[in-house]
Motif scaffolding. Structure first.
Motif, PDB file in Angstrom:
ATOM      1  N   ALA A  55       0.826  -1.211   0.000  1.00 19.61           N
ATOM      2  CA  ALA A  55       0.000   0.000   0.000  1.00 19.61           C
ATOM      3  C   ALA A  55       0.855   1.254   0.000  1.00 19.61           C
ATOM      4  O   ALA A  55       0.688   2.138   0.839  1.00 19.61           O
ATOM      5  CB  ALA A  55      -0.923  -0.003   1.213  1.00 19.61           C
ATOM      6  N   MET A  56       1.785   1.326  -0.932  1.00 17.44           N
ATOM      7  CA  MET A  56       2.673   2.482  -1.011  1.00 17.44           C
ATOM      8  C   MET A  56       1.977   3.666  -1.679  1.00 17.44           C
ATOM      9  O   MET A  56       1.221   3.481  -2.639  1.00 17.44           O
ATOM     10  CB  MET A  56       3.926   2.124  -1.814  1.00 17.44           C
ATOM     11  CG  MET A  56       4.834   1.131  -1.114  1.00 17.44           C
ATOM     12  SD  MET A  56       5.645   1.871   0.311  1.00 17.44           S
ATOM     13  CE  MET A  56       6.683   3.083  -0.511  1.00 17.44           C
ATOM     14  N   PRO A  57       2.225   4.904  -1.207  1.00 13.40           N
ATOM     15  CA  PRO A  57       1.662   6.081  -1.880  1.00 13.40           C
ATOM     16  C   PRO A  57       2.315   6.299  -3.241  1.00 13.40           C
ATOM     17  O   PRO A  57       3.345   5.688  -3.554  1.00 13.40           O
ATOM     18  CB  PRO A  57       1.994   7.223  -0.921  1.00 13.40           C
ATOM     19  CG  PRO A  57       3.170   6.749  -0.151  1.00 13.40           C
ATOM     20  CD  PRO A  57       3.018   5.262  -0.026  1.00 13.40           C
ATOM     21  N   VAL A  58       1.714   7.187  -4.015  1.00 11.12           N
ATOM     22  CA  VAL A  58       2.182   7.432  -5.387  1.00 11.12           C
ATOM     23  C   VAL A  58       3.644   7.852  -5.417  1.00 11.12           C
ATOM     24  O   VAL A  58       4.407   7.427  -6.285  1.00 11.12           O
ATOM     25  CB  VAL A  58       1.296   8.510  -6.062  1.00 11.12           C
ATOM     26  CG1 VAL A  58       1.856   8.874  -7.429  1.00 11.12           C
ATOM     27  CG2 VAL A  58      -0.133   8.005  -6.207  1.00 11.12           C
ATOM     28  N   ASN A  59       4.067   8.679  -4.444  1.00  7.11           N
ATOM     29  CA  ASN A  59       5.451   9.173  -4.458  1.00  7.11           C
ATOM     30  C   ASN A  59       6.399   8.258  -3.687  1.00  7.11           C
ATOM     31  O   ASN A  59       7.544   8.609  -3.444  1.00  7.11           O
ATOM     32  CB  ASN A  59       5.521  10.588  -3.876  1.00  7.11           C
ATOM     33  CG  ASN A  59       5.256  10.607  -2.370  1.00  7.11           C
ATOM     34  OD1 ASN A  59       4.528   9.755  -1.856  1.00  7.11           O
ATOM     35  ND2 ASN A  59       5.828  11.578  -1.678  1.00  7.11           N
ATOM     36  N   GLY A  60       5.921   7.078  -3.306  1.00  6.63           N
ATOM     37  CA  GLY A  60       6.746   6.155  -2.536  1.00  6.63           C
ATOM     38  C   GLY A  60       7.503   5.175  -3.415  1.00  6.63           C
ATOM     39  O   GLY A  60       7.078   4.850  -4.526  1.00  6.63           O
ATOM     40  N   SER A  61       8.639   4.733  -2.909  1.00  2.00           N
ATOM     41  CA  SER A  61       9.414   3.709  -3.622  1.00  2.00           C
ATOM     42  C   SER A  61      10.075   2.806  -2.589  1.00  2.00           C
ATOM     43  O   SER A  61      10.312   3.216  -1.451  1.00  2.00           O
ATOM     44  CB  SER A  61      10.479   4.361  -4.502  1.00  2.00           C
ATOM     45  OG  SER A  61      11.414   5.076  -3.719  1.00  2.00           O
ATOM     46  N   MET A  62      10.344   1.574  -2.970  1.00  2.90           N
ATOM     47  CA  MET A  62      10.998   0.655  -2.045  1.00  2.90           C
ATOM     48  C   MET A  62      11.955  -0.258  -2.791  1.00  2.90           C
ATOM     49  O   MET A  62      11.803  -0.511  -3.981  1.00  2.90           O
ATOM     50  CB  MET A  62       9.971  -0.177  -1.278  1.00  2.90           C
ATOM     51  CG  MET A  62       9.079  -1.070  -2.129  1.00  2.90           C
ATOM     52  SD  MET A  62       8.059  -2.173  -1.111  1.00  2.90           S
ATOM     53  CE  MET A  62       9.259  -3.469  -0.735  1.00  2.90           C
ATOM     54  N   ARG A  63      12.970  -0.717  -2.077  1.00  9.50           N
ATOM     55  CA  ARG A  63      13.873  -1.729  -2.596  1.00  9.50           C
ATOM     56  C   ARG A  63      14.246  -2.657  -1.450  1.00  9.50           C
ATOM     57  O   ARG A  63      14.182  -2.283  -0.285  1.00  9.50           O
ATOM     58  CB  ARG A  63      15.107  -1.109  -3.247  1.00  9.50           C
ATOM     59  CG  ARG A  63      15.920  -0.193  -2.366  1.00  9.50           C
ATOM     60  CD  ARG A  63      17.006   0.524  -3.149  1.00  9.50           C
ATOM     61  NE  ARG A  63      17.674   1.548  -2.362  1.00  9.50           N
ATOM     62  CZ  ARG A  63      18.704   1.348  -1.566  1.00  9.50           C
ATOM     63  NH1 ARG A  63      19.227   0.122  -1.455  1.00  9.50           N
ATOM     64  NH2 ARG A  63      19.252   2.337  -0.888  1.00  9.50           N
ATOM     65  N   GLY A  64      14.639  -3.850  -1.810  1.00  7.21           N
ATOM     66  CA  GLY A  64      14.885  -4.888  -0.828  1.00  7.21           C
ATOM     67  C   GLY A  64      14.062  -6.113  -1.198  1.00  7.21           C
ATOM     68  O   GLY A  64      13.392  -6.138  -2.239  1.00  7.21           O
ATOM     69  N   THR A  65      14.089  -7.121  -0.362  1.00  3.23           N
ATOM     70  CA  THR A  65      13.382  -8.369  -0.658  1.00  3.23           C
ATOM     71  C   THR A  65      12.332  -8.646   0.411  1.00  3.23           C
ATOM     72  O   THR A  65      12.629  -8.598   1.605  1.00  3.23           O
ATOM     73  CB  THR A  65      14.359  -9.557  -0.702  1.00  3.23           C
ATOM     74  OG1 THR A  65      15.393  -9.274  -1.653  1.00  3.23           O
ATOM     75  CG2 THR A  65      13.650 -10.828  -1.108  1.00  3.23           C
ATOM     76  N   VAL A  66      11.101  -8.898  -0.040  1.00  2.00           N
ATOM     77  CA  VAL A  66      10.019  -9.297   0.861  1.00  2.00           C
ATOM     78  C   VAL A  66       9.438 -10.597   0.326  1.00  2.00           C
ATOM     79  O   VAL A  66       8.947 -10.652  -0.809  1.00  2.00           O
ATOM     80  CB  VAL A  66       8.903  -8.224   0.924  1.00  2.00           C
ATOM     81  CG1 VAL A  66       7.764  -8.702   1.831  1.00  2.00           C
ATOM     82  CG2 VAL A  66       9.455  -6.897   1.418  1.00  2.00           C
ATOM     83  N   ARG A  67       9.519 -11.652   1.136  1.00  2.00           N
ATOM     84  CA  ARG A  67       8.982 -12.946   0.742  1.00  2.00           C
ATOM     85  C   ARG A  67       7.871 -13.341   1.703  1.00  2.00           C
ATOM     86  O   ARG A  67       8.041 -13.300   2.926  1.00  2.00           O
ATOM     87  CB  ARG A  67      10.083 -14.013   0.738  1.00  2.00           C
ATOM     88  CG  ARG A  67      11.184 -13.737  -0.265  1.00  2.00           C
ATOM     89  CD  ARG A  67      12.259 -14.817  -0.255  1.00  2.00           C
ATOM     90  NE  ARG A  67      11.767 -16.087  -0.769  1.00  2.00           N
ATOM     91  CZ  ARG A  67      11.679 -16.388  -2.063  1.00  2.00           C
ATOM     92  NH1 ARG A  67      12.074 -15.502  -2.973  1.00  2.00           N
ATOM     93  NH2 ARG A  67      11.238 -17.554  -2.461  1.00  2.00           N
ATOM     94  N   PHE A  68       6.721 -13.701   1.129  1.00  2.00           N
ATOM     95  CA  PHE A  68       5.564 -14.147   1.905  1.00  2.00           C
ATOM     96  C   PHE A  68       5.228 -15.572   1.505  1.00  2.00           C
ATOM     97  O   PHE A  68       5.004 -15.848   0.330  1.00  2.00           O
ATOM     98  CB  PHE A  68       4.373 -13.214   1.649  1.00  2.00           C
ATOM     99  CG  PHE A  68       3.091 -13.658   2.306  1.00  2.00           C
ATOM    100  CD1 PHE A  68       3.034 -13.891   3.669  1.00  2.00           C
ATOM    101  CD2 PHE A  68       1.941 -13.832   1.553  1.00  2.00           C
ATOM    102  CE1 PHE A  68       1.854 -14.304   4.278  1.00  2.00           C
ATOM    103  CE2 PHE A  68       0.754 -14.236   2.146  1.00  2.00           C
ATOM    104  CZ  PHE A  68       0.715 -14.477   3.511  1.00  2.00           C
ATOM    105  N   LEU A  69       5.250 -16.473   2.478  1.00  2.00           N
ATOM    106  CA  LEU A  69       5.035 -17.907   2.229  1.00  2.00           C
ATOM    107  C   LEU A  69       5.997 -18.413   1.157  1.00  2.00           C
ATOM    108  O   LEU A  69       5.635 -19.214   0.296  1.00  2.00           O
ATOM    109  CB  LEU A  69       3.575 -18.175   1.836  1.00  2.00           C
ATOM    110  CG  LEU A  69       2.528 -17.828   2.906  1.00  2.00           C
ATOM    111  CD1 LEU A  69       1.122 -18.010   2.356  1.00  2.00           C
ATOM    112  CD2 LEU A  69       2.730 -18.669   4.158  1.00  2.00           C
TER     113      LEU A  69
END
Length: 249
Positions: A55-69
């Motif tokens: 649920a990132m906002p329009v001006n948001g950015s992310m990097r890294g690893t997210v693993r679910f199940l």
């Protein structure tokens, strides 16, 4: 090291425009485990949950690893994450105030209804068993509920989706101490059903009492981590988050 983790986060960075709010955060949550992230206002706790939920906002950015199940969530839409079993209970609860308690709960199971899953409505009985007050008020409008009841409804609505992982953002916010105690008692009961819980909280004392493992987030970075019972006796945590009286007692 968590065996068969439900959630694995490695080197997560989140930025809003040119301002980085989270710097290289890493954590794990196992099945049937409560993991809490505590820290002051503005530390990046809600930012972390929103990034994990997609649920990132329009001006948001992310990097890294997210693993679910075991699966990478990069590029996975919020709806797909929910369908896989990841549910966020936001800080503002975001209920439909003019709809009844029961209709708000039914919305939580809409994906399961749309997918024609058998027994999707049976989850209502499970929610009412956890939250008897919601059953008493099932025909009332959500907007007429007390703060504690609204938090119960937000939790119940998420549970209607039969989640594997609950992301809880400040569930005690604005609630009276007795209600906070009740909400945390219910959170511990949820863990016993096998649901993994990532709990973001400012109420460090309540969070550390309920959690198995804890992370302390300060200015966007993980400053401390360890078993919750150990961190509850760490002098740095006591002085900053639990108050000096705790040390004396």
């Amino acid at each position: 090291m968590v065996v068969n983790p439900v959630l694995e986060v490695h080197d997560l960075h989140v930025a809003y425009g040119k301002v980085e709010a989270l710097h290289g955060a890493s954590l794990q949550v196992g099945a049937g485990q409560i993991v809490t992230v505590i820290g002051p206002n503005g530390a990046g706790k809600s930012t972390m949950l929103n990034a994990l939920a997609g649920a990132m906002p329009v001006n948001g950015s992310m990097r890294g690893t997210v693993r679910f199940l075991g699966q990478d969530t990069a590029g996975v839409a919020v709806e797909t994450r929910v369908a896989r079993g990841m549910c966020l209970v936001p800080e503002k609860r975001e209920l439909f105030a003019s709809m009844t308690v029961e209709d708000n709960l039914l919305l939580g199971s809409y994906r399961r209804y749309k997918a024609r899953e058998s027994g999707y409505a049976d989850q209502m009985a499970v929610v009412y068993e956890l939250f008897p007050r919601l059953q008493e008020r099932r025909k009332q409008q959500a907007g007429s509920l007390s703060g504690g009841e609204r938090q119960m409804l937000a939790l119940g609505r998420a549970l209607m989706a039969k989640p594997r992982l609950l992301l809880l953002d400040e569930p005690s916010l604005g609630l009276a101490p007795l209600i906070v105690k009740e909400i945390f008692h219910i959170i511990v009961r949820l863990k016993q059903s096998g649901v993994a819980i990532l709990l973001v909280e400012q109420n460090a004392r309540a969070a550390l009492q309920a959690a198995d493992y804890a992370y302390v987030l300060e200015t966007g970075e993980i400053a401390l981590q360890g078993p919750a019972a150990e961190l509850a006796h760490d002098p740095r945590v006591i002085d900053t988050y639990l108050g000096l009286a705790k040390k004396a007692g």
